[in-house]
Design a protein around this motif. Structure first.
Motif, PDB file in Angstrom:
ATOM      1  N   PHE A   1      -6.155   3.958  -9.559  1.00 28.91           N
ATOM      2  CA  PHE A   1      -6.353   4.529  -8.229  1.00 28.91           C
ATOM      3  C   PHE A   1      -7.719   4.159  -7.664  1.00 28.91           C
ATOM      4  O   PHE A   1      -7.837   3.709  -6.522  1.00 28.91           O
ATOM      5  CB  PHE A   1      -6.216   6.058  -8.298  1.00 28.91           C
ATOM      6  CG  PHE A   1      -6.588   6.756  -7.017  1.00 28.91           C
ATOM      7  CD1 PHE A   1      -5.759   6.690  -5.909  1.00 28.91           C
ATOM      8  CD2 PHE A   1      -7.781   7.455  -6.905  1.00 28.91           C
ATOM      9  CE1 PHE A   1      -6.109   7.317  -4.725  1.00 28.91           C
ATOM     10  CE2 PHE A   1      -8.142   8.082  -5.728  1.00 28.91           C
ATOM     11  CZ  PHE A   1      -7.291   8.008  -4.634  1.00 28.91           C
TER      12      PHE A   1
ATOM     13  N   LYS B   1      -7.928   0.509  -6.760  1.00 28.31           N
ATOM     14  CA  LYS B   1      -7.179   0.225  -5.539  1.00 28.31           C
ATOM     15  C   LYS B   1      -7.958   0.662  -4.300  1.00 28.31           C
ATOM     16  O   LYS B   1      -8.005  -0.061  -3.295  1.00 28.31           O
ATOM     17  CB  LYS B   1      -5.823   0.934  -5.569  1.00 28.31           C
ATOM     18  CG  LYS B   1      -4.970   0.665  -4.336  1.00 28.31           C
ATOM     19  CD  LYS B   1      -3.650   1.387  -4.399  1.00 28.31           C
ATOM     20  CE  LYS B   1      -2.792   1.019  -3.215  1.00 28.31           C
ATOM     21  NZ  LYS B   1      -3.401   1.280  -1.915  1.00 28.31           N
ATOM     22  N   ILE B   2      -8.568   1.837  -4.372  1.00 30.03           N
ATOM     23  CA  ILE B   2      -9.366   2.324  -3.240  1.00 30.03           C
ATOM     24  C   ILE B   2     -10.499   1.345  -2.929  1.00 30.03           C
ATOM     25  O   ILE B   2     -10.757   0.998  -1.765  1.00 30.03           O
ATOM     26  CB  ILE B   2      -9.943   3.727  -3.552  1.00 30.03           C
ATOM     27  CG1 ILE B   2      -8.827   4.773  -3.512  1.00 30.03           C
ATOM     28  CG2 ILE B   2     -11.045   4.098  -2.557  1.00 30.03           C
ATOM     29  CD1 ILE B   2      -8.251   5.065  -2.143  1.00 30.03           C
TER      30      ILE B   2
ATOM     31  N   ASP C   1      -9.024  -2.008  -1.534  1.00 28.36           N
ATOM     32  CA  ASP C   1      -8.557  -1.809  -0.156  1.00 28.36           C
ATOM     33  C   ASP C   1      -9.726  -1.699   0.815  1.00 28.36           C
ATOM     34  O   ASP C   1      -9.651  -2.154   1.951  1.00 28.36           O
ATOM     35  CB  ASP C   1      -7.679  -0.554  -0.058  1.00 28.36           C
ATOM     36  CG  ASP C   1      -6.294  -0.763  -0.659  1.00 28.36           C
ATOM     37  OD1 ASP C   1      -5.975  -1.922  -0.982  1.00 28.36           O
ATOM     38  OD2 ASP C   1      -5.554   0.217  -0.808  1.00 28.36           O
TER      39      ASP C   1
ATOM     40  N   GLU D   1      -9.846   8.731   7.464  1.00 25.81           N
ATOM     41  CA  GLU D   1      -9.273   9.162   6.190  1.00 25.81           C
ATOM     42  C   GLU D   1      -8.173   8.204   5.758  1.00 25.81           C
ATOM     43  O   GLU D   1      -7.298   7.841   6.553  1.00 25.81           O
ATOM     44  CB  GLU D   1      -8.705  10.578   6.318  1.00 25.81           C
ATOM     45  CG  GLU D   1      -8.180  11.127   5.000  1.00 25.81           C
ATOM     46  CD  GLU D   1      -7.801  12.601   5.076  1.00 25.81           C
ATOM     47  OE1 GLU D   1      -6.915  13.007   4.303  1.00 25.81           O
ATOM     48  OE2 GLU D   1      -8.395  13.330   5.902  1.00 25.81           O
ATOM     49  N   VAL D   2      -8.212   7.775   4.487  1.00 24.29           N
ATOM     50  CA  VAL D   2      -7.221   6.819   3.991  1.00 24.29           C
ATOM     51  C   VAL D   2      -6.387   7.367   2.844  1.00 24.29           C
ATOM     52  O   VAL D   2      -5.326   6.824   2.533  1.00 24.29           O
ATOM     53  CB  VAL D   2      -7.900   5.500   3.543  1.00 24.29           C
ATOM     54  CG1 VAL D   2      -8.529   4.790   4.713  1.00 24.29           C
ATOM     55  CG2 VAL D   2      -8.924   5.749   2.436  1.00 24.29           C
ATOM     56  N   SER D   3      -6.847   8.439   2.199  1.00 28.57           N
ATOM     57  CA  SER D   3      -6.101   8.976   1.066  1.00 28.57           C
ATOM     58  C   SER D   3      -6.468  10.437   0.850  1.00 28.57           C
ATOM     59  O   SER D   3      -7.586  10.853   1.155  1.00 28.57           O
ATOM     60  CB  SER D   3      -6.410   8.166  -0.200  1.00 28.57           C
ATOM     61  OG  SER D   3      -5.702   8.672  -1.307  1.00 28.57           O
ATOM     62  N   SER D   4      -5.506  11.192   0.315  1.00 28.47           N
ATOM     63  CA  SER D   4      -5.762  12.595   0.005  1.00 28.47           C
ATOM     64  C   SER D   4      -5.116  12.926  -1.333  1.00 28.47           C
ATOM     65  O   SER D   4      -4.046  13.535  -1.388  1.00 28.47           O
ATOM     66  CB  SER D   4      -5.209  13.491   1.120  1.00 28.47           C
ATOM     67  OG  SER D   4      -5.520  14.849   0.856  1.00 28.47           O
ATOM     68  N   PRO D   5      -5.747  12.500  -2.451  1.00 31.87           N
ATOM     69  CA  PRO D   5      -5.174  12.782  -3.774  1.00 31.87           C
ATOM     70  C   PRO D   5      -5.250  14.277  -4.094  1.00 31.87           C
ATOM     71  O   PRO D   5      -5.963  15.032  -3.423  1.00 31.87           O
ATOM     72  CB  PRO D   5      -6.078  11.975  -4.707  1.00 31.87           C
ATOM     73  CG  PRO D   5      -7.360  11.807  -3.976  1.00 31.87           C
ATOM     74  CD  PRO D   5      -7.015  11.761  -2.528  1.00 31.87           C
TER      75      PRO D   5
ATOM     76  N   ARG E   1     -10.383  14.377  -0.161  1.00 31.70           N
ATOM     77  CA  ARG E   1     -10.073  13.259   0.729  1.00 31.70           C
ATOM     78  C   ARG E   1     -10.974  12.065   0.441  1.00 31.70           C
ATOM     79  O   ARG E   1     -12.090  12.195  -0.058  1.00 31.70           O
ATOM     80  CB  ARG E   1     -10.191  13.665   2.196  1.00 31.70           C
ATOM     81  CG  ARG E   1     -11.611  13.912   2.683  1.00 31.70           C
ATOM     82  CD  ARG E   1     -11.621  14.235   4.169  1.00 31.70           C
ATOM     83  NE  ARG E   1     -12.974  14.568   4.607  1.00 31.70           N
ATOM     84  CZ  ARG E   1     -13.280  14.964   5.844  1.00 31.70           C
ATOM     85  NH1 ARG E   1     -12.335  15.080   6.745  1.00 31.70           N
ATOM     86  NH2 ARG E   1     -14.529  15.240   6.175  1.00 31.70           N
TER      87      ARG E   1
ATOM     88  N   SER F   1       0.825  -1.209   0.000  1.00 30.40           N
ATOM     89  CA  SER F   1       0.000   0.000   0.000  1.00 30.40           C
ATOM     90  C   SER F   1       0.859   1.259   0.000  1.00 30.40           C
ATOM     91  O   SER F   1       0.601   2.217  -0.722  1.00 30.40           O
ATOM     92  CB  SER F   1      -0.921  -0.010   1.221  1.00 30.40           C
ATOM     93  OG  SER F   1      -1.675   1.171   1.274  1.00 30.40           O
TER      94      SER F   1
END
Length: 565
Positions: free
Chosen positions: A186, A189-190, A193, A223-227, A212, A142
Motif C-alpha cells: 500500500f 503504491k501511494i 502514484d 484526498e486520494v485514499s482513506s484506508p 486520509r 488504480s
C-alpha cells in the motif's frame, strides 16, 4: 535508408512524419521496448487522434472513443492486472466467447495472443487513441488494486470505541517494524502514484474516526485514499522504517529520508517529517526529483528580459543574488538551476542547506545541524576558508548569517541565498531591519528574484474566456498587454486536474541599479524602492502574472490567486 512498411510507411506517405523521424522511432522501439504508437505520441511527433485514424484504416479495425465508453461494462476480473500493465491494453466487454480489447498499436500481436492464451477466449482488438488509453489503463489499475482488502478480517477484533485500542494497536505496529506485506504494498503504491501524478508532497493524516492520504498536486491538496483508521500505526511504522527513523519514538517529531529507485538510472528522494498529533503521527513526505533542478532556465517561465538579468548576474564573479517568496514557491528550483549553470570544472561551489534537498554531483553540499553548532553562519565561515568561487546559503535567517554572506559577496565571491519576503523591495528593507548597514546592502546585492508558482492551463481542454475589455483594465491589463492577448479559462478533462496541468513560475526580477542603490543608502522604504524599480522597467509580480494570462499560459483566476494588485 530503411524500407518502411505498415503504419510507419503510411505516416510518411501522409506527411505526418518524415523518413528520418519514422526510422528514429523504430530504432527507439527496440531500445526502450515500447510500441511505435506509444513512442510517436510520447515524442509529440504525431497527434494521438490522427495516428488512431490512420491505424484504423491501415489495419481495418474499428475505432472507438474511450472518453465516451461506459467503464461499468469492463470485465474487471477476466484479464490480470499484470497483463494489462505489461501490454498497456484494456478489456472492454464480452460478447459470448469473444473478448474485445482496446489497443493503440495493432502491430503488437503478442498482447492479443497472451490474453487469448490466458483467458481461453477469442480476442478481438478495437483501436483507441494512445493518450486516452494510457489514462484509462492507469485509472483501471488504480481502481482494481485490492492491496488492503485482505486486512479487513485482521481488524474485526479491534473495538473502535475502546479509548486504549489505538494505543495497543500502535504498540503492536511499532514492534512489527512495518514488515506487514499488504502495508508495504500500500505504501509503495501511494508513493509511486504520487510520483506518476506529479505531486510535490504526500500527507498521511490520522484522525479520531478516519485516516486520509492527500497529495499536493500543482499547489492544491487533494484526498486520494482513506484506508481504515486502525492502520494508522502500521502505516506510520512502515514509513519510519523506510526513512531510518526510530519507530519506538512517537512523542517527538523526527526527520528522515527515503530513496526510491525507479530504474537503473532514475531515483526519487523523499524528505520525511513526522509530527505527533492528538490521534497519532502525521507524516508528510516532500518529493525531491533531481531532474527538476536540471530542467534548464527556459523551462521555468522567466520572460526573456528576466532570464537575461538572471544569467547576467550569474556571470559576475562576485555579488549576491537573493531569491524570495513563500514556502513552496519554487525558490529551490530557481537556485539549483543557477547552480547547474555555474557547475563547471573550474568553479568551486559550496552550499549550506537545511536540509539538502537535491543531490548535485560536483557541488559540495552541507546539511546544517544546529544541535551540534553547525548553523548557516558556521558553515559559511568554514566555506570562506575553502577557496570558494560560489557559495549558496539555504536561507538568511539572522544578522550574523547576513553579515558573513555580504562580506563574502564583497570579497570576490558569488553568493546565492533566499529570504522569506513578499517582493523584491521588501527583501532589501528586510536586510536593513535585520541590522545590515545600508551601504553594505547597496554595494553587495546585485539581483533580487521574487517568485510565485501558478497552475498551467491544460492544453487539451482550455477554452477562450470572454471577458470585457473594461474588466480586464480594472484588474491591471494595459493596452500593450491587451494588444496580443489570448485569454483562456479552465474546463477539465482526463489529462488534467480541474483544467490545470503543471505549474509555471511568476517572477519579479530586479537588478540593483544606481538609482535603487541611492534610495537604499538614503534609508528609503520598500514603496520608494518599488517605485524606482518600476521606473527602471522591472515588472512586478502582478504584471508578470497578467503577461502569463495574456499568453494563454494560465487563467485570470489563477493569477488573482497567486498575486494581488
Amino acid at each position: 535508408m530503411a524500407l518502411l512498411t505498415g503504419l510507419p510507411r503510411r505516416l510518411v506517405e501522409q506527411q505526418l512524419l518524415n523518413q528520418a523521424q519514422a526510422e528514429e522511432i523504430l530504432a527507439s522501439c527496440k531500445k526502450e521496448k515500447q510500441s511505435f504508437v506509444t513512442l510517436a505520441v510520447a515524442k509529440k511527433l504525431v497527434k494521438a487522434k490522427e495516428l488512431a485514424v490512420l491505424a484504423s484504416e491501415e489495419f481495418g479495425l474499428p475505432l472507438l472513443d474511450l472518453a465516451a465508453f461506459d467503464g461499468e461494462l469492463m470485465p474487471k476480473e477476466l484479464v490480470s492486472s499484470e497483463l494489462i500493465d505489461k501490454h498497456r491494453v484494456l478489456p472492454l466487454f464480452v460478447r459470448g466467447n469473444r473478448l474485445f480489447v482496446a489497443q493503440s498499436d495493432p502491430s503488437q500481436m503478442i498482447a492479443i495472443d497472451e490474453i487469448k492464451f490466458n483467458t481461453g477466449m477469442t480476442v478481438e482488438a478495437i483501436l483507441v487513441e494512445e493518450d486516452k488509453l494510457s489514462v484509462a489503463v492507469d485509472r483501471f489499475l488504480s481502481a482494481n488494486d485490492n492491496t488492503l482488502g485482505d486486512l479487513d478480517s485482521a481488524l474485526d477484533d479491534i473495538d473502535l470505541d475502546d479509548p486504549n485500542a489505538r494505543d495497543k494497536e500502535d504498540e503492536q505496529n511499532s514492534n512489527a517494524g512495518g514488515d506487514d506485506a499488504p502495508i508495504v504494498r500500500f505504501v509503495n503504491k501511494i508513493l509511486l502514484d504520487a510520483i506518476k501524478s506529479g505531486a510535490s508532497d504526500v500527507h498521511f493524516e490520522p484522525y479520531e474516526k478516519r485516516y486520509r492520504v492527500r497529495y499536493r498536486t500543482d499547489g492544491i491538496l487533494l484526498e486520494v485514499s482513506s484506508p481504515p483508521v486502525n492502520l494508522a500505526g502500521k502505516i506510520a511504522a512502515r514509513l519510519k522504517v523506510m526513512s531510518q527513523m526510530d519507530i519506538s519514538e512517537r512523542r517527538l517529531p523526527q526527520d528522515g529520508r527515503i530513496k526510491m529507485k525507479l530504474s537503473k538510472t532514475k531515483a526519487i528522494d523523499f524528505r520525511v517529517n513526522t509530527l505527533p498529533t492528538l490521534w497519532g503521527e502525521k507524516i508528510v513526505l516532500r518529493i525531491l526529483d533531481p531532474s527538476s533542478a536540471k530542467l534548464g532556465i527556459d523551462a521555468l517561465g522567466y520572460e526573456p528580459e528576466q532570464k537575461d538579468l538572471y544569467l547576467s548576474a550569474l556571470a559576475k564573479p562576485q555579488g549576491m543574488i537573493l531569491v524570495t517568496g513563500p514556502t513552496g514557491s519554487g525558490k529551490t528550483v530557481s537556485l539549483y538551476t543557477g547552480l547547474n549553470i555555474l557547475n563547471v570544472e573550474g568553479t568551486n561551489i559550496s552550499t549550506a542547506e537545511d536540509p539538502v534537498e537535491i543531490n548535485l554531483e560536483g557541488i559540495n553540499q552541507v546539511n546544517v545541524n544546529a544541535r551540534v553548532g553547525l548553523d548557516f553562519a558556521a558553515a559559511l565561515r568554514s566555506f570562506l576558508r575553502q577557496d570558494p568561487d560560489v557559495v549558496m546559503v539555504g536561507e538568511i535567517r539572522d544578522l550574523e548569517t547576513a553579515q558573513i554572506a555580504i562580506k563574502a559577496a564583497q570579497t570576490g565571491h558569488l553568493v546565492l541565498s533566499t529570504l522569506h519576503t513578499n517582493s523584491a523591495a521588501e527583501t532589501l528593507t528586510r536586510l536593513a531591519n535585520m541590522g545590515v548597514p545600508s551601504f553594505n546592502i547597496a554595494t553587495s546585492v546585485s539581483l533580487i528574484i521574487a517568485q510565485r508558482l501558478a497552475r498551467r492551463l491544460c492544453v487539451h481542454c482550455k477554452v477562450p474566456a470572454e471577458i470585457p475589455e473594461h474588466t480586464l483594465k480594472e484588474v491591471g491589463f494595459t493596452d500593450e498587454l491587451l494588444a496580443d492577448a489570448e485569454i483562456f479559462k479552465p474546463v477539465g478533462c482526463e489529462h488534467c486536474n480541474h483544467g490545470y496541468k503543471g505549474r509555471v513560475g511568476i517572477y519579479e526580477v530586479v537588478r540593483v541599479t544606481d538609482s535603487i542603490s541611492r534610495i537604499i543608502m538614503e534609508g528609503g522604504n520598500s514603496i520608494e524602492i518599488s517605485d524606482a524599480a518600476r521606473k527602471e522597467g522591472f515588472a512586478d509580480l502582478r504584471t508578470s502574472a497578467l503577461k502569463k494570462v495574456a499568453q494563454g499560459v494560465t487563467s485570470l483566476e489563477e493569477a488573482n490567486r497567486v498575486t494581488t494588485d
